[in-house]
Design a protein around this motif. Structure first.
Motif, PDB file in Angstrom:
ATOM      1  N   GLU B  74       0.869  -1.175   0.000  1.00 18.51           N
ATOM      2  CA  GLU B  74       0.000   0.000   0.000  1.00 18.51           C
ATOM      3  C   GLU B  74       0.904   1.222   0.000  1.00 18.51           C
ATOM      4  O   GLU B  74       2.011   1.169   0.531  1.00 18.51           O
ATOM      5  CB  GLU B  74      -0.854   0.062   1.279  1.00 18.51           C
ATOM      6  CG  GLU B  74      -1.710  -1.146   1.538  1.00 18.51           C
ATOM      7  CD  GLU B  74      -3.013  -1.132   0.737  1.00 18.51           C
ATOM      8  OE1 GLU B  74      -3.278  -0.126   0.051  1.00 18.51           O
ATOM      9  OE2 GLU B  74      -3.735  -2.136   0.793  1.00 18.51           O
ATOM     10  N   SER B 133      -1.120  -7.172   2.627  1.00 14.04           N
ATOM     11  CA  SER B 133      -2.045  -6.320   1.888  1.00 14.04           C
ATOM     12  C   SER B 133      -1.841  -6.412   0.375  1.00 14.04           C
ATOM     13  O   SER B 133      -1.841  -5.403  -0.326  1.00 14.04           O
ATOM     14  CB  SER B 133      -1.936  -4.864   2.353  1.00 14.04           C
ATOM     15  OG  SER B 133      -3.136  -4.171   2.064  1.00 14.04           O
ATOM     16  N   HIS B 135      -2.630  -7.070  -3.543  1.00 12.83           N
ATOM     17  CA  HIS B 135      -3.763  -6.805  -4.426  1.00 12.83           C
ATOM     18  C   HIS B 135      -3.633  -7.679  -5.668  1.00 12.83           C
ATOM     19  O   HIS B 135      -2.547  -8.141  -6.008  1.00 12.83           O
ATOM     20  CB  HIS B 135      -3.797  -5.328  -4.824  1.00 12.83           C
ATOM     21  CG  HIS B 135      -4.009  -4.412  -3.672  1.00 12.83           C
ATOM     22  ND1 HIS B 135      -5.216  -3.824  -3.399  1.00 12.83           N
ATOM     23  CD2 HIS B 135      -3.178  -3.999  -2.690  1.00 12.83           C
ATOM     24  CE1 HIS B 135      -5.115  -3.086  -2.314  1.00 12.83           C
ATOM     25  NE2 HIS B 135      -3.884  -3.164  -1.867  1.00 12.83           N
ATOM     26  N   ASP B 138      -0.765  -7.813  -8.337  1.00 19.13           N
ATOM     27  CA  ASP B 138       0.377  -7.174  -7.697  1.00 19.13           C
ATOM     28  C   ASP B 138       1.642  -7.913  -8.114  1.00 19.13           C
ATOM     29  O   ASP B 138       1.708  -9.133  -8.043  1.00 19.13           O
ATOM     30  CB  ASP B 138       0.187  -7.250  -6.175  1.00 19.13           C
ATOM     31  CG  ASP B 138       0.954  -6.165  -5.467  1.00 19.13           C
ATOM     32  OD1 ASP B 138       2.168  -6.046  -5.737  1.00 19.13           O
ATOM     33  OD2 ASP B 138       0.349  -5.443  -4.677  1.00 19.13           O
ATOM     34  N   ALA B 198     -12.146  -3.858  -0.714  1.00 16.91           N
ATOM     35  CA  ALA B 198     -11.528  -3.716  -2.036  1.00 16.91           C
ATOM     36  C   ALA B 198     -11.470  -5.099  -2.666  1.00 16.91           C
ATOM     37  O   ALA B 198     -10.741  -5.967  -2.197  1.00 16.91           O
ATOM     38  CB  ALA B 198     -10.131  -3.120  -1.896  1.00 16.91           C
ATOM     39  N   ASP B 200     -10.088  -6.415  -5.059  1.00 15.94           N
ATOM     40  CA  ASP B 200      -8.846  -6.972  -5.593  1.00 15.94           C
ATOM     41  C   ASP B 200      -7.996  -7.564  -4.465  1.00 15.94           C
ATOM     42  O   ASP B 200      -6.820  -7.827  -4.637  1.00 15.94           O
ATOM     43  CB  ASP B 200      -8.059  -5.913  -6.374  1.00 15.94           C
ATOM     44  CG  ASP B 200      -7.597  -4.770  -5.510  1.00 15.94           C
ATOM     45  OD1 ASP B 200      -8.090  -4.636  -4.365  1.00 15.94           O
ATOM     46  OD2 ASP B 200      -6.720  -3.992  -5.974  1.00 15.94           O
ATOM     47  N   GLN B 201      -8.626  -7.768  -3.293  1.00 16.70           N
ATOM     48  CA  GLN B 201      -7.928  -8.418  -2.187  1.00 16.70           C
ATOM     49  C   GLN B 201      -8.733  -9.637  -1.733  1.00 16.70           C
ATOM     50  O   GLN B 201      -9.961  -9.586  -1.646  1.00 16.70           O
ATOM     51  CB  GLN B 201      -7.755  -7.438  -1.021  1.00 16.70           C
ATOM     52  CG  GLN B 201      -6.995  -6.179  -1.445  1.00 16.70           C
ATOM     53  CD  GLN B 201      -6.462  -5.396  -0.266  1.00 16.70           C
ATOM     54  OE1 GLN B 201      -7.144  -4.583   0.322  1.00 16.70           O
ATOM     55  NE2 GLN B 201      -5.218  -5.671   0.091  1.00 16.70           N
ATOM     56  N   ASP B 227     -14.140   0.001  -0.253  1.00 12.87           N
ATOM     57  CA  ASP B 227     -12.686  -0.141  -0.413  1.00 12.87           C
ATOM     58  C   ASP B 227     -11.962  -0.179   0.931  1.00 12.87           C
ATOM     59  O   ASP B 227     -10.788   0.182   1.011  1.00 12.87           O
ATOM     60  CB  ASP B 227     -12.150   1.009  -1.268  1.00 12.87           C
ATOM     61  CG  ASP B 227     -12.497   2.376  -0.669  1.00 12.87           C
ATOM     62  OD1 ASP B 227     -13.071   2.414   0.447  1.00 12.87           O
ATOM     63  OD2 ASP B 227     -12.190   3.395  -1.312  1.00 12.87           O
TER      64      ASP B 227
END
Lengths: 345, 345
Positions: B74, B133, B135, B138, B198, B200-201, B227
């Motif tokens: 992040e 964290s 995503h 990533d 969020a 995408d996690q 999010d």
């Protein structure tokens, strides 16, 4: 644990590119003397194999890591509780990122861990260090000097052997404090109290000195010791009201301290600013805007301090590398402050 | 820049101790074969001169750095704004400190900086890495694997090549979400909405799956995307009220999201829990206790997750060193959650 595939070696790259080990090494470490087409072949092989140079070995040659350590001389819990540190880190992070240098934050549980930080700094993992929130008798400045890494301090390091020739970035804490207290005097206040910060830090000592510059004859009872936290502000405000029930103004060493003092004043039925005017220091947002009433305070640009620390360090590192057009050792910088008027004074 | 005194050399130590360079090197790097009295003399000379071994050179031999990198996928601003990260770091910091290993937090401005993080990890500066964290898409898992450093992930990495055999620490996000929604059903609520995290996690996807496990026939209009931030919770709550004005409960993907949703419900005159029951996820303090009304939520022990990540990594590192009595590669751990009842549901 991720099962790590065997890491591609320099030899594998050399074999794939059809060149010697020495050629690969020269290309990878940015040396000269390799013909263009060969450079291209090595680069392609590096790419295809996902080769990553062993930087421990590499940095023995290049002496560069493209990384800067940041050490906050506070336990990890305070670093995340006090927005001051996040702001300073933000400034540092922006500046380092702009120069593609990795910010390496060395967290500790407390002072007992500083020797380990010293070992890491000495270990050849970073090009330089930014150190802030030093306390009296903190072993860090000496550890940093022993580690031999170029360092810029956040806040004037006031004590210790290692700090005499230190380069630092600071705010004009004494001048800012004088402005605050003069403003209170200008409002007609006469019984002006001061809640100090943690007096083992130069920023707190300088703000106390600024208070005394204006309130030359302040009764000792009008000064109470805090520690830059809301809880410390509450405690000190309670003491002050007990000792001097007729006080009509308070200059608090930072906004968090002022927020604690405001809570105690309200709980005891004192109106702010009618009965007691209050001024903080920092202009920390959103704290300073969300207190009741919103806080008059001395603004220092904390993020800019972080940016400047990083900039001075990087400039100094380039200077050492003998890069043209860059002047020698950087000097310390003291940034001006400004009084921000809101409702509390 | 601190003017650095010339750093004492290995030769200087050898001269002072009256022994050979090789003897000093063996003592300093923890090798055997040096007689006790000589070890003593070398140690004294090291102490007196303030000699610090060049760890870049040393670690080429020992392959150990006594340091662990922590990478939060992040930007630095979020790391300091969301108390989740501070809690996880606290657990990690305690565990590493207990083993005298230095916590090296690699901060970034954003995903564009991840390649640099990969270079640092590959650079031989740390023994292992803790990454959290993540995503979708990533590049970090692959960068970490390429870097060849042993890694434990915080939260199940759901995608990407590098993650198939990954060791991770996670909470039972899906089971916790099911508990929350079943509790709402048990309260007699029928129009139950969900504000996601969020997506995408994996943590957000798993909580959504848990919601759907119970609300098999939930109308799509009852799911709004957030999010994990208060602002995202406000936005999503507004959408939900517009689409389904008769909703009678909300399961929010985390407490920060729930705090935003509560603000919107209050602003629109809905009573909580009478009109709309609300449940969060995390049991993040003080947030969950300070909402109005205090928040019923699914508790996960975030600090313990950090501690476990560090413990698994250190155990794996010892295992690699062939230390006796330590079992091989550690396995992933999924921690249970518990429903904490307060006033909001």
């Amino acid at each position: 644990m991720t099962e790590t595939a065997p890491r591609p070696t320099l030899e594998a790259v050399a074999a794939r590119a059809g060149v010697s080990r020495a050629t690969v090494s020269r290309v990878v470490n940015g040396g000269d003397g390799v013909r263009g087409p060969l450079v291209e072949r090595v680069r392609r092989a590096v790419e295809e194999l996902g080769y990553v140079p062993n930087q421990a070995a590499r940095s023995l040659v290049t002496k560069r890591h493209d990384a800067v350590a940041v050490v906050v001389a506070e336990p990890e819990t305070r670093v995340f509780a006090d927005p001051f540190f996040a702001l300073q880190l933000r400034g540092i992070s922006k500046e380092l990122t702009a120069h593609d240098s990795q910010l390496v934050l060395l967290l500790t549980e407390g002072r007992a861990d500083h020797a380990r930080v010293g070992r890491y700094l000495a270990g050849g993992h970073v090009d330089g260090a930014l150190v802030f929130s030093l306390h009296l008798d903190d072993p860090l400045p000496e550890l940093v000097q022993r580690a031999g890494v170029p360092t810029v301090f956040g806040g004037r390091p006031g004590w210790g052997e290692g700090t005499r020739s230190a380069v630092y970035v600071d705010s004009d804490n004494r001048g800012g404090a004088r402005d605050a207290v003069r403003h209170l005097v200008g409002l007609g206040r006469r019984r002006i109290a001061h809640i100090t910060g943690a007096l083992d830090q130069t920023s707190a000592v300088d703000r106390l000195d600024g208070f005394r510059d204006v309130m030359v004859d302040a009764a000792p009872g009008l000064i109470a010791e805090g520690d830059f936290t809301p809880a410390g502000g509450e405690r000190a405000m309670g003491e002050l009201l007990e000792r001097c029930p007729d006080l009509d103004a308070v200059f608090a060493a930072n906004d968090l301290t002022a927020s604690g003092a405001l809570r105690v004043l309200r709980a005891q039925g004192r109106r702010v600013p009618e009965d007691v005017a209050v001024i903080g220091f920092d202009d920390m947002l959103p704290v300073a805007e969300q207190t009741d009433p919103p806080l008059t305070t001395v603004r220092q640009d904390i993020e800019e301090m972080g940016r400047l620390m990083a900039r001075l360090l990087l400039r100094g590192l380039r200077g050492r590398g003998g890069e043209p057009g860059v002047g020698g050792t950087p000097s310390s910088v003291v940034l001006p402050t400004t009084l921000v008027r809101r409702a509390s004074a």
